[in-house]
Structure formats: C-alpha cells, structure tokens
Design an enzyme around this catalytic site. Sequence first.
Site, PDB file in Angstrom:
ATOM      1  N   THR A  50     -26.133   6.240 -27.013  1.00  7.76           N
ATOM      2  CA  THR A  50     -25.279   6.148 -28.132  1.00  7.76           C
ATOM      3  C   THR A  50     -25.702   6.871 -29.326  1.00  7.76           C
ATOM      4  O   THR A  50     -25.052   7.467 -30.205  1.00  7.76           O
ATOM      5  CB  THR A  50     -24.979   4.503 -28.298  1.00  7.76           C
ATOM      6  N   CYS A  51     -27.145   6.647 -29.389  1.00  7.43           N
ATOM      7  CA  CYS A  51     -27.655   7.421 -30.855  1.00  7.43           C
ATOM      8  C   CYS A  51     -27.411   8.743 -30.770  1.00  7.43           C
ATOM      9  O   CYS A  51     -27.097   9.316 -31.858  1.00  7.43           O
ATOM     10  CB  CYS A  51     -29.145   7.212 -30.728  1.00  7.43           C
ATOM     11  N   SER A  52     -27.471   9.214 -29.771  1.00  8.54           N
ATOM     12  CA  SER A  52     -27.247  10.880 -29.683  1.00  8.54           C
ATOM     13  C   SER A  52     -25.653  11.367 -29.586  1.00  8.54           C
ATOM     14  O   SER A  52     -25.437  12.350 -29.979  1.00  8.54           O
ATOM     15  CB  SER A  52     -28.148  11.562 -28.502  1.00  8.54           C
TER      16      SER A  52
END
Length: 173
Positions: free
Chosen positions: A53-55
């Site tokens: 999700t961060c990427s």
Amino acid sequence: MIRQVPEVLFKTRVRDQSIGGDNPFRWQDVTSSDIFKGKNVIVFGLPGAFTPTCSSTHLPGYEVKYDQLKAKGIDEIYCLSVNDAFTMFQWSKNLGIQNVKMLPDGNGDFTRLLGMLVRKENLGFGLRSWRYSMHVVNGEIQQMFIEPGFMDNCPDDPFEVSDADTMLNYLSK
C-alpha cells in the site's frame, strides 16, 4: 488538537559532489527544528518502504498531488518511515519520486515520541510507524489524520484517512 512535534535527530544522507565516485553522499544530521521551524509542512507516516500500500498508493498519491498541496501554501511534504536513509533513498528512486522528501526515522525516535510506533511482528516487520498524515505549522501540529484501528500487530492495513486527497480537502476548507 495543537501540540508540538517531537524534537529528534534524523540521520540523513545528502548528495555531495565533492566526494566523487559512485556514491557521492555524506551523512547529515537534521533536527526536527530544521524541518519544521518557520515552515508549513505535511508529513505522512507509513509502515515501510517497498511495502504494497505504501508503494502503490500512499507515497505515489502525495507525489501526484504535490503541486496542488503546494498551491495551498505548503512549503514541504515529507514521507516518514521507520526505515534507514539508504532504504528510503532506493525506494524513492525505484518509484521515481521527484518532489516528496523522504525522511528516514531509522531508530523510530520521532515516531515513538509522536505516539505512532506500533509492533508489526505478525508481519516480521518489528517496530514500525502506524499510518497517518499531519499538517504542521512552525512545529505545531494543526491536524492529524490517523488511520482507524491503531494497535500492535494489526491484522490489516487500514488506509482511509491519511491519503493526499484527505489532506487536500482539509487544506481547502
């Protein structure tokens, strides 16, 4: 809710052409005051570099909305993670990040003092940041958007309120 950001020392790496070679970077200590004093800043904290999700969404979302956020009077936008400077640099390079500044909190000092440090042993991550975003003016937190379900070893990865659109909507009021 207005409170002061924690005063910590961030261990960063900066390009220095005088070094030469394949790795022209040197260590540079940066304090919270260096980042926040006299500035209108957005910081978003996330669990980790190179994670799904961060990427795919969180960091790229702020990169895409960078100009719109700056147009609201924001001086800088920082992505903070409990990762080291080398990892943060390679992650931003991998994603082609040009505008959002990467802020390594390798020891988790800022995240811990902010009250956002959680255990993620269930994923083999150790201690990491809970997902959040905040608007900071001259070192004072004006608004925080903290993802729901704050807890150690959370079985999922909530991502509902710390995105760039939420911050943009807040700044547009």
